[in-house]
Design a protein around this motif. Structure first.
Motif, PDB file in Angstrom:
ATOM      1  N   SER A  10       0.554  -1.050  -0.134  1.00  0.00           N
ATOM      2  CA  SER A  10       0.156  -0.255  -0.400  1.00  0.00           C
ATOM      3  C   SER A  10       0.778   1.617  -0.169  1.00  0.00           C
ATOM      4  N   ASP A  12      -0.742   4.342  -0.310  1.00  0.00           N
ATOM      5  CA  ASP A  12      -1.843   5.177   0.398  1.00  0.00           C
ATOM      6  C   ASP A  12      -1.424   6.135   1.644  1.00  0.00           C
ATOM      7  N   ASP A  75      -2.352  -1.682 -11.639  1.00  0.00           N
ATOM      8  CA  ASP A  75      -2.499  -0.401 -11.066  1.00  0.00           C
ATOM      9  C   ASP A  75      -1.640  -0.132  -9.776  1.00  0.00           C
ATOM     10  N   TRP A  76      -1.604  -0.988  -8.962  1.00  0.00           N
ATOM     11  CA  TRP A  76       0.100  -0.135  -8.599  1.00  0.00           C
ATOM     12  C   TRP A  76       1.343   0.257  -9.325  1.00  0.00           C
ATOM     13  N   ASN A  79      -0.482   4.207  -9.969  1.00  0.00           N
ATOM     14  CA  ASN A  79      -0.641   4.750  -9.100  1.00  0.00           C
ATOM     15  C   ASN A  79       0.394   5.408  -8.437  1.00  0.00           C
ATOM     16  N   ALA A  80       1.495   5.045  -8.878  1.00  0.00           N
ATOM     17  CA  ALA A  80       2.843   5.161  -7.836  1.00  0.00           C
ATOM     18  C   ALA A  80       3.518   6.169  -8.607  1.00  0.00           C
ATOM     19  N   GLU A  82       1.779   7.711 -10.874  1.00  0.00           N
ATOM     20  CA  GLU A  82       1.062   9.816 -10.453  1.00  0.00           C
ATOM     21  C   GLU A  82       1.628   9.752  -9.147  1.00  0.00           C
ATOM     22  N   LYS A  83       2.135   9.209  -8.656  1.00  0.00           N
ATOM     23  CA  LYS A  83       2.480   9.426  -6.987  1.00  0.00           C
ATOM     24  C   LYS A  83       4.244  10.390  -6.877  1.00  0.00           C
TER      25      LYS A  83
END
Length: 154
Positions: A10, A12, A75-76, A79-80, A82-83
């Motif tokens: 995670s 998040d 997806d991971w 998301n990573a 983007e972050k």
């Protein structure tokens, strides 16, 4: 404090006060060296690291949106990416790296990229042109890029 995150950890609740680096690039098993390990060793004292090289990857997984493990991985990574504050993009000789090329295109205009493309990478010319057009920092070697990030003032 944890500084290395691998899929599917995670991400998040990551501390946004510390810059983060996503390790994008060649992973092709038995062709690409584990260059991500070197990045972890050099950078983890200064940066949060997002490493998509999954410990329990199974190359037999069907690459389908319906495959829960495969979709979790993709997806991971999205998301990573983007972050992340910085994206290292490493294209190794003797690899094709189609997903890395896709990610390169997605983030070419993000101002996050730092690129190493080895001399004999099959699409080096394309990468060079895109880097020039979008003013993406390129380095001659992974070592040069890592030294630049170590010297980088936060």
């Amino acid at each position: 404090m944890k500084t290395i995150y691998r899929a599917p950890d995670s991400i998040d609740a990551i501390n946004q006060d510390i810059l983060s680096v996503f390790l994008a690039g060649s992973i092709e098993m038995d062709k690409a060296v584990d260059w991500q390990k070197e990045c972890e060793e050099v950078l983890s004292a200064k940066y949060v690291i997002f490493n998509p090289r999954r410990n329990e990857w199974n190359s037999d997984w069907e690459q389908s949106i319906d495959n829960v493990k495969f979709k979790e991985q993709v997806d991971w990574e999205l998301n990573a990416l983007e972050k992340a504050d910085i994206i290292i993009m490493f294209f190794a000789n003797n690899t094709k790296s189609p997903i890395s090329l896709l990610e390169f295109g997605l983030y070419a205009q993000s101002n996050k990229m730092k690129v190493v493309v080895e001399e004999n990478f099959w699409r080096k010319g394309n990468i060079d042109v895109v880097c020039e057009k979008y003013n993406i920092q390129q380095y001659k070697s992974l070592e040069e890029l890592l030294q630049n990030l170590i010297k980088y003032k936060l």
